[in-house]
Design a protein around this motif. Structure first.
Motif, PDB file in Angstrom:
ATOM      1  N   TRP A  17     -23.099  13.829  -9.389  1.00  0.00           N
ATOM      2  CA  TRP A  17     -23.076  14.927  -8.398  1.00  0.00           C
ATOM      3  C   TRP A  17     -23.762  14.512  -7.089  1.00  0.00           C
ATOM      4  CZ3 TRP A  17     -26.792  19.679  -9.015  1.00  0.00           C
ATOM      5  CH2 TRP A  17     -26.527  20.607  -7.998  1.00  0.00           C
ATOM      6  N   GLU A  20     -21.685  12.239  -5.073  1.00  0.00           N
ATOM      7  CA  GLU A  20     -20.630  13.009  -4.407  1.00  0.00           C
ATOM      8  C   GLU A  20     -21.176  13.779  -3.200  1.00  0.00           C
ATOM      9  OE1 GLU A  20     -17.323  13.222  -4.903  1.00  0.00           O
ATOM     10  OE2 GLU A  20     -17.323  11.775  -6.534  1.00  0.00           O
ATOM     11  N   GLU A  21     -22.336  14.417  -3.351  1.00  0.00           N
ATOM     12  CA  GLU A  21     -22.925  15.174  -2.232  1.00  0.00           C
ATOM     13  C   GLU A  21     -23.238  14.244  -1.061  1.00  0.00           C
ATOM     14  OE1 GLU A  21     -23.482  18.451  -1.775  1.00  0.00           O
ATOM     15  OE2 GLU A  21     -23.514  19.365  -3.770  1.00  0.00           O
ATOM     16  N   GLU A  25     -19.575   5.786  -1.659  1.00  0.00           N
ATOM     17  CA  GLU A  25     -18.563   5.125  -2.498  1.00  0.00           C
ATOM     18  C   GLU A  25     -19.248   4.508  -3.704  1.00  0.00           C
ATOM     19  OE1 GLU A  25     -15.282   2.326  -1.609  1.00  0.00           O
ATOM     20  OE2 GLU A  25     -15.811   2.813   0.474  1.00  0.00           O
ATOM     21  N   ARG A 193     -20.379  24.233  -6.457  1.00  0.00           N
ATOM     22  CA  ARG A 193     -20.288  23.418  -5.232  1.00  0.00           C
ATOM     23  C   ARG A 193     -19.146  22.399  -5.372  1.00  0.00           C
ATOM     24  NH1 ARG A 193     -24.915  23.452  -1.734  1.00  0.00           N
ATOM     25  NH2 ARG A 193     -24.411  21.352  -1.027  1.00  0.00           N
ATOM     26  N   PRO A 194     -18.379  22.184  -4.309  1.00  0.00           N
ATOM     27  CA  PRO A 194     -17.261  21.237  -4.393  1.00  0.00           C
ATOM     28  C   PRO A 194     -17.675  19.859  -4.928  1.00  0.00           C
ATOM     29  CG  PRO A 194     -17.176  22.442  -2.321  1.00  0.00           C
ATOM     30  CD  PRO A 194     -18.446  22.850  -2.995  1.00  0.00           C
ATOM     31  N   ALA A 195     -18.833  19.376  -4.504  1.00  0.00           N
ATOM     32  CA  ALA A 195     -19.264  18.041  -4.945  1.00  0.00           C
ATOM     33  C   ALA A 195     -19.534  18.020  -6.451  1.00  0.00           C
ATOM     34  CB  ALA A 195     -20.516  17.607  -4.182  1.00  0.00           C
ATOM     35  N   LYS A 197     -17.979  19.910  -8.651  1.00  0.00           N
ATOM     36  CA  LYS A 197     -16.647  19.931  -9.284  1.00  0.00           C
ATOM     37  C   LYS A 197     -15.974  18.554  -9.235  1.00  0.00           C
ATOM     38  CE  LYS A 197     -15.592  24.834  -8.683  1.00  0.00           C
ATOM     39  NZ  LYS A 197     -14.776  25.813  -7.952  1.00  0.00           N
ATOM     40  N   GLN A 198     -16.160  17.878  -8.105  1.00  0.00           N
ATOM     41  CA  GLN A 198     -15.608  16.512  -8.006  1.00  0.00           C
ATOM     42  C   GLN A 198     -16.266  15.589  -9.026  1.00  0.00           C
ATOM     43  OE1 GLN A 198     -16.324  15.694  -3.838  1.00  0.00           O
ATOM     44  NE2 GLN A 198     -14.981  17.392  -3.303  1.00  0.00           N
ATOM     45  N   ALA A 199     -17.578  15.759  -9.203  1.00  0.00           N
ATOM     46  CA  ALA A 199     -18.292  14.934 -10.192  1.00  0.00           C
ATOM     47  C   ALA A 199     -17.720  15.170 -11.587  1.00  0.00           C
ATOM     48  CB  ALA A 199     -19.786  15.259 -10.159  1.00  0.00           C
ATOM     49  N   GLU A 201     -14.733  16.231 -12.358  1.00  0.00           N
ATOM     50  CA  GLU A 201     -13.378  15.650 -12.429  1.00  0.00           C
ATOM     51  C   GLU A 201     -13.417  14.147 -12.692  1.00  0.00           C
ATOM     52  OE1 GLU A 201     -10.660  16.514  -9.209  1.00  0.00           O
ATOM     53  OE2 GLU A 201     -11.081  18.660  -9.450  1.00  0.00           O
ATOM     54  N   LYS A 202     -14.363  13.479 -12.027  1.00  0.00           N
ATOM     55  CA  LYS A 202     -14.405  12.022 -12.167  1.00  0.00           C
ATOM     56  C   LYS A 202     -15.107  11.571 -13.441  1.00  0.00           C
ATOM     57  CE  LYS A 202     -14.277  10.907  -7.285  1.00  0.00           C
ATOM     58  NZ  LYS A 202     -14.995  10.319  -6.156  1.00  0.00           N
TER      59      LYS A 202
END
Lengths: 205, 205
Positions: A17, A20-21, A25, A193-195, A197-199, A201-202
């Motif tokens: 997370w 991502e925040e 990379e 938080r979007p970040a 959620k991205q965490a 997903e990955k």
């Protein structure tokens, strides 16, 4: 490139997370726990002698201890102090540092003891009262600090919210949040938080 | 002036030691544990809501979490980097930061569980194997890191040795050091430092 050694299920999702925040990379190497003992696999021992996660690899540097990893990521990548007070603002920076250390330094242990007691279904004459007293003390302390704010240090989301969200999420899993509405709300806000959620997903297979 | 709220017997003696090593002028307020429960007295709650020690007061700033206190003291008083690598040397500084967080973040919990199990004289089906496995893992890890060096990060004594000395001293009190000669020697060396002796003179009544 940064490589995060990430053990499912546990603390290191909260390091993903952060990456991502911070918009860094990075690569992920995912490990799975033993289905019965829930211990980390021996492959993690080949990465770091403690055989635990998170472990961050950045070139020759190998770092464990989640709050130390946060401190390093802030120092290297958060050059505009988006996630922490600048060090020149020493009183606020010291207070931030305290809240950065607090989740792992003080809150995690009574939660872990609670988790192991629950898993065993056997109470213990000193450890049960220890975990009950200390989890209540710390959850109240966190709720008091949060007050009506959105984040643990006030209006602004900071890196102190990463570890705090982790221990609050663990408290929820252990059924300890029933009387802490504000902590439930805090958790929901951060996990939305979007970040984060991205965490997920990955990193969550 | 710096004021340290110091609870006998426990972690905060190691913060007094830091103040002595750093040569800081400071005041001490000493508190005593309940003779039977061994808990901190309620007066500490008036200082800080967690009612624990160490708590450092510096003007309006009130800081808990021993490693956060160390980080603050270094930032404010160790301007010549006598006790830590400079932040510009980022790999060494990150490694130092990891070892600064490690004692409280990872080693203290299994030691505390061991202490509570010993005190109760009752083993537990999951917590006894947890504390045995984790204390052995961490003491081996510390001994490997120490190797033949004088200090945890090599030749030079650094602020990472404060917390490490504390957890090693706790391990000794719990009878866990018998097979770790180098950790016994490390402990003896550090407790023989003039600044530690001064801390004991001032803080142990």
């Amino acid at each position: 490139m940064i490589l995060l050694h990430h053990l499912r299920i546990g603390r290191s999702l909260f390091t993903v997370w952060q990456l991502e925040e911070l918009g860094i990379e990075y690569g992920l190497k995912v490990y799975h726990r033993h289905p019965e003992t829930f211990l980390a696999p021996p492959e993690l021992k080949a990465v770091h002698p403690l055989g635990k996660s998170p472990v961050l690899e950045d070139g020759d540097l190998l770092l464990s201890e989640s709050s130390a990893i946060t401190t390093y990521l802030l120092e290297k990548f958060d050059t505009e102090n988006k996630f922490s007070p600048p060090r020149e603002d020493i009183a606020n920076w010291a207070n931030f540092t305290q809240w950065l250390h607090y989740p792992e330094g003080s809150v995690f242990c009574p939660l872990l003891v609670k988790m192991l007691l629950l898993r065993s279904k056997q109470p213990h004459i000193t450890l049960t009262p220890y975990s009950e007293r200390e989890t209540a003390l710390h959850l109240s302390h966190i709720a008091n600090q949060l007050g009506d704010n959105e984040n643990i240090l006030g209006d602004k989301f900071t890196a102190a919210d990463f570890g705090m969200t982790y221990v609050v999420s663990l408290a929820k899993r252990l059924g300890l949040l029933d009387s802490y509405t504000s902590l439930n709300d805090y958790l929901e806000r951060n996990l939305a938080r979007p970040a984060f959620k991205q965490a997920v997903e990955k990193a969550v297979e």
